[in-house]
Design a protein around this motif. Structure first.
Motif, PDB file in Angstrom:
ATOM      1  N   CYS A 189     -15.909 -44.083-121.805  1.00 36.58           N
ATOM      2  CA  CYS A 189     -15.989 -42.759-122.435  1.00 36.58           C
ATOM      3  C   CYS A 189     -15.377 -42.804-123.834  1.00 36.58           C
ATOM      4  O   CYS A 189     -14.155 -42.886-123.982  1.00 36.58           O
ATOM      5  N   GLU A 190     -16.229 -42.759-124.821  1.00 39.16           N
ATOM      6  CA  GLU A 190     -15.755 -42.764-126.204  1.00 39.16           C
ATOM      7  C   GLU A 190     -15.337 -41.361-126.611  1.00 39.16           C
ATOM      8  O   GLU A 190     -15.972 -40.376-126.236  1.00 39.16           O
ATOM      9  N   THR A 191     -14.297 -41.258-127.393  1.00 35.27           N
ATOM     10  CA  THR A 191     -13.807 -39.959-127.857  1.00 35.27           C
ATOM     11  C   THR A 191     -14.354 -39.586-129.228  1.00 35.27           C
ATOM     12  O   THR A 191     -14.183 -38.456-129.674  1.00 35.27           O
ATOM     13  N   SER A 192     -15.010 -40.536-129.890  1.00 38.25           N
ATOM     14  CA  SER A 192     -15.608 -40.245-131.194  1.00 38.25           C
ATOM     15  C   SER A 192     -16.701 -41.255-131.485  1.00 38.25           C
ATOM     16  O   SER A 192     -16.739 -42.345-130.919  1.00 38.25           O
ATOM     17  N   CYS A 193     -17.583 -40.862-132.390  1.00 32.94           N
ATOM     18  CA  CYS A 193     -18.622 -41.755-132.898  1.00 32.94           C
ATOM     19  C   CYS A 193     -18.835 -41.391-134.359  1.00 32.94           C
ATOM     20  O   CYS A 193     -19.280 -40.286-134.675  1.00 32.94           O
ATOM     21  N   GLY A 194     -18.461 -42.290-135.262  1.00 30.32           N
ATOM     22  CA  GLY A 194     -18.478 -41.942-136.681  1.00 30.32           C
ATOM     23  C   GLY A 194     -17.483 -40.824-136.930  1.00 30.32           C
ATOM     24  O   GLY A 194     -16.324 -40.890-136.522  1.00 30.32           O
ATOM     25  N   ASN A 195     -17.949 -39.744-137.569  1.00 31.25           N
ATOM     26  CA  ASN A 195     -17.086 -38.606-137.872  1.00 31.25           C
ATOM     27  C   ASN A 195     -17.182 -37.498-136.824  1.00 31.25           C
ATOM     28  O   ASN A 195     -16.623 -36.415-137.015  1.00 31.25           O
ATOM     29  N   VAL A 196     -17.890 -37.752-135.729  1.00 30.56           N
ATOM     30  CA  VAL A 196     -18.109 -36.721-134.711  1.00 30.56           C
ATOM     31  C   VAL A 196     -17.181 -36.960-133.518  1.00 30.56           C
ATOM     32  O   VAL A 196     -17.159 -38.047-132.948  1.00 30.56           O
ATOM     33  N   THR A 197     -16.416 -35.934-133.160  1.00 33.20           N
ATOM     34  CA  THR A 197     -15.552 -35.998-131.981  1.00 33.20           C
ATOM     35  C   THR A 197     -16.362 -35.701-130.732  1.00 33.20           C
ATOM     36  O   THR A 197     -17.143 -34.745-130.696  1.00 33.20           O
ATOM     37  N   ILE A 198     -16.189 -36.524-129.700  1.00 28.45           N
ATOM     38  CA  ILE A 198     -16.929 -36.363-128.446  1.00 28.45           C
ATOM     39  C   ILE A 198     -15.956 -35.971-127.348  1.00 28.45           C
ATOM     40  O   ILE A 198     -15.004 -36.688-127.074  1.00 28.45           O
ATOM     41  N   THR A 199     -16.178 -34.838-126.726  1.00 26.37           N
ATOM     42  CA  THR A 199     -15.334 -34.409-125.616  1.00 26.37           C
ATOM     43  C   THR A 199     -16.182 -33.651-124.605  1.00 26.37           C
ATOM     44  O   THR A 199     -17.231 -33.084-124.951  1.00 26.37           O
ATOM     45  N   TYR A 200     -15.763 -33.644-123.358  1.00 26.00           N
ATOM     46  CA  TYR A 200     -16.504 -33.026-122.275  1.00 26.00           C
ATOM     47  C   TYR A 200     -16.778 -31.551-122.557  1.00 26.00           C
ATOM     48  O   TYR A 200     -15.910 -30.884-123.133  1.00 26.00           O
ATOM     49  N   PRO A 201     -17.978 -31.043-122.215  1.00 29.13           N
ATOM     50  CA  PRO A 201     -19.018 -31.617-121.370  1.00 29.13           C
ATOM     51  C   PRO A 201     -19.889 -32.683-122.022  1.00 29.13           C
ATOM     52  O   PRO A 201     -20.766 -33.223-121.363  1.00 29.13           O
ATOM     53  N   PHE A 202     -19.688 -32.967-123.305  1.00 33.25           N
ATOM     54  CA  PHE A 202     -20.405 -34.068-123.948  1.00 33.25           C
ATOM     55  C   PHE A 202     -19.704 -35.383-123.623  1.00 33.25           C
ATOM     56  O   PHE A 202     -18.513 -35.412-123.314  1.00 33.25           O
ATOM     57  N   GLY A 203     -20.433 -36.468-123.701  1.00 32.23           N
ATOM     58  CA  GLY A 203     -19.840 -37.764-123.442  1.00 32.23           C
ATOM     59  C   GLY A 203     -20.851 -38.871-123.635  1.00 32.23           C
ATOM     60  O   GLY A 203     -22.061 -38.637-123.703  1.00 32.23           O
ATOM     61  N   SER A 204     -20.344 -40.076-123.767  1.00 34.22           N
ATOM     62  CA  SER A 204     -21.201 -41.259-123.859  1.00 34.22           C
ATOM     63  C   SER A 204     -20.745 -42.241-122.791  1.00 34.22           C
ATOM     64  O   SER A 204     -19.547 -42.472-122.616  1.00 34.22           O
ATOM     65  N   GLY A 205     -21.673 -42.785-122.071  1.00 31.67           N
ATOM     66  CA  GLY A 205     -21.325 -43.672-120.969  1.00 31.67           C
ATOM     67  C   GLY A 205     -21.435 -42.961-119.635  1.00 31.67           C
ATOM     68  O   GLY A 205     -21.246 -41.742-119.531  1.00 31.67           O
ATOM     69  N   GLU A 206     -21.726 -43.708-118.602  1.00 31.91           N
ATOM     70  CA  GLU A 206     -21.931 -43.143-117.273  1.00 31.91           C
ATOM     71  C   GLU A 206     -20.663 -42.467-116.761  1.00 31.91           C
ATOM     72  O   GLU A 206     -19.573 -43.016-116.839  1.00 31.91           O
ATOM     73  N   GLY A 207     -20.818 -41.239-116.250  1.00 29.67           N
ATOM     74  CA  GLY A 207     -19.688 -40.499-115.708  1.00 29.67           C
ATOM     75  C   GLY A 207     -18.882 -39.740-116.725  1.00 29.67           C
ATOM     76  O   GLY A 207     -17.834 -39.182-116.388  1.00 29.67           O
ATOM     77  N   CYS A 208     -19.359 -39.684-117.972  1.00 33.82           N
ATOM     78  CA  CYS A 208     -18.567 -39.059-119.039  1.00 33.82           C
ATOM     79  C   CYS A 208     -19.109 -37.708-119.477  1.00 33.82           C
ATOM     80  O   CYS A 208     -18.430 -36.989-120.199  1.00 33.82           O
ATOM     81  N   TYR A 209     -20.322 -37.334-119.062  1.00 36.57           N
ATOM     82  CA  TYR A 209     -20.942 -36.110-119.556  1.00 36.57           C
ATOM     83  C   TYR A 209     -21.426 -35.270-118.382  1.00 36.57           C
ATOM     84  O   TYR A 209     -21.607 -35.759-117.261  1.00 36.57           O
ATOM     85  N   TYR A 210     -21.650 -33.990-118.644  1.00 31.19           N
ATOM     86  CA  TYR A 210     -22.005 -33.050-117.585  1.00 31.19           C
ATOM     87  C   TYR A 210     -23.420 -33.262-117.064  1.00 31.19           C
ATOM     88  O   TYR A 210     -23.656 -33.259-115.856  1.00 31.19           O
ATOM     89  N   SER A 211     -24.383 -33.415-117.967  1.00 31.72           N
ATOM     90  CA  SER A 211     -25.781 -33.616-117.595  1.00 31.72           C
ATOM     91  C   SER A 211     -26.451 -34.385-118.732  1.00 31.72           C
ATOM     92  O   SER A 211     -25.875 -34.540-119.815  1.00 31.72           O
ATOM     93  N   PRO A 212     -27.679 -34.881-118.532  1.00 32.25           N
ATOM     94  CA  PRO A 212     -28.338 -35.664-119.590  1.00 32.25           C
ATOM     95  C   PRO A 212     -28.430 -34.953-120.932  1.00 32.25           C
ATOM     96  O   PRO A 212     -28.434 -35.607-121.976  1.00 32.25           O
ATOM     97  N   ASP A 213     -28.497 -33.613-120.934  1.00 29.31           N
ATOM     98  CA  ASP A 213     -28.550 -32.890-122.210  1.00 29.31           C
ATOM     99  C   ASP A 213     -27.288 -33.111-123.039  1.00 29.31           C
ATOM    100  O   ASP A 213     -27.301 -32.985-124.258  1.00 29.31           O
ATOM    101  N   PHE A 214     -26.175 -33.428-122.373  1.00 29.62           N
ATOM    102  CA  PHE A 214     -24.892 -33.564-123.061  1.00 29.62           C
ATOM    103  C   PHE A 214     -24.537 -35.023-123.359  1.00 29.62           C
ATOM    104  O   PHE A 214     -23.426 -35.314-123.787  1.00 29.62           O
ATOM    105  N   LEU A 215     -25.495 -35.911-123.150  1.00 34.04           N
ATOM    106  CA  LEU A 215     -25.274 -37.322-123.447  1.00 34.04           C
ATOM    107  C   LEU A 215     -25.278 -37.554-124.954  1.00 34.04           C
ATOM    108  O   LEU A 215     -26.173 -37.090-125.664  1.00 34.04           O
TER     109      LEU A 215
END
Length: 333
Positions: free
Chosen positions: A27-53
């Motif tokens: 589960c990455e917390t950022s990508c470039g200048n964008v902060t990633i936090t739940y319900p968004f996420g990258s990696g299996e088990g890190c996001y709420y649904s495919p829309d939030f990948l």
């Protein structure tokens, strides 16, 4: 080239209680200048649904976050948890001509499942021989579509004004409420005849309000602009607050967060309770605010922070509730 962006509808089980997953190695917390936090996420088990990948692509050497199940087309430029918005860079439609006729054309489209195109966007068209439309699918099963758009007409000697989209060189249309898909269609009334030297192309795009201003040189020199920022709204699932809260295991508003009763769209949204701030979609992530230190209180003299709130008191020799909008502090007789 026809850019076709489709976020596939896939049935999946929502990821629950992602606090531990968010700290996991996938589960990455950022990508470039964008902060990633739940319900968004990258990696299996890190996001709420495919829309939030969020797919973080590092193949170019610079991390670039891509939206959902898109295969490297739609770039994410910002994610707002508290505003329930995501900003993406969406393609510009173009319809270009030379003296022999049509030279090239693109018709960008976007299809969403639980996200919606925000009414904070405008639909904008640039051109002097331009009919710009966007079609919207209201019922895919019945193949029912509707839409809107605008016309932009001008000639070599037309009076055009910078920062004005009144229909001369540039026009704009409102975005309807609840729109979940679109395709942009550009047509020419006269194949840009006799104007290709100063306006060879028509352009159409959605853009966040306040992030685009028209200038007359765009009629000639807008080809280099491939994408514009647009905003999508999001919520969790399709159930209302009352319906979703009946299943406490799956309900995301826990701890010091609560369901936003003011939100009337499809699905539900979580917000931190008054006196707290943080990510309301993660357990125990809405943290207490120290109103005293921040100066966000109405105490006349003394302020003392409490969990989720604060209390006011008077200095020695004074009495009252200590609040500016209450009895305040009165000197003892």
């Amino acid at each position: 080239m026809n850019f076709q962006i489709l976020l596939a509808t896939i049935t999946t089980t929502a990821v629950l209680w992602a606090a531990s997953a968010q700290n996991g190695p996938n589960c990455e917390t950022s990508c470039g200048n964008v902060t990633i936090t739940y319900p968004f996420g990258s990696g299996e088990g890190c996001y709420y649904s495919p829309d939030f990948l969020v797919t973080c692509n590092r193949s170019s050497g610079v991390p670039i976050p891509y939206f959902g199940l898109s295969t490297g087309n739609v770039v994410i430029s910002n994610i707002s948890i508290n505003q329930s918005e995501i900003e993406i860079m969406m393609f510009v439609a173009r319809d270009c001509y030379n003296t022999s006729g049509r030279e090239s054309r693109s018709r960008p489209s976007l299809a969403l499942r639980d996200f919606r195109i925000s009414t904070k966007n405008k639909f904008v068209a640039i051109g002097c021989d331009t009919q710009a439309l966007f079609s919207v699918t209201r019922d895919s099963r019945a193949n029912v579509t509707d839409g809107s758009g605008c016309n932009s007409i001008c000639g070599r000697n037309s009076l055009m004004t910078n920062e004005s989209c009144s229909g001369v060189g540039c026009c704009e249309a409102e975005v309807p409420e609840g729109m979940k898909s679109f395709q942009i269609l550009l047509n020419s009334f006269n194949n840009h005849t006799n104007i290709t030297d100063f306006n060879p192309c028509s352009y159409g795009f959605f853009v966040e309000e306040g992030k685009f201003s028209f200038y007359t040189n765009y009629l000639r020199d807008f080809r280099s602009v491939e994408k514009m920022p647009m905003v999508l709204d999001w919520a969790i699932g399709k159930l209302t607050c009352d319906e979703a809260s009946r299943n406490s295991d799956n309900f995301l508003c826990k701890g010091n967060s609560e369901c936003d009763q003011d939100y009337k769209g499809p699905g539900y949204r979580c917000i931190c309770r008054e006196g707290y701030e943080g990510n309301p979609y993660l357990p125990n992530e809405c943290k207490n605010i120290d109103e005293c230190k921040r100066g966000k209180h109405d105490c006349e003299h003394e302020c003392e922070d409490t969990e989720g709130s604060y209390t006011c008191s008077c200095r020695k020799g004074y009495s009252g509730d200590g609040r500016k909008d209450g009895t305040g502090c009165t000197k003892d007789e």
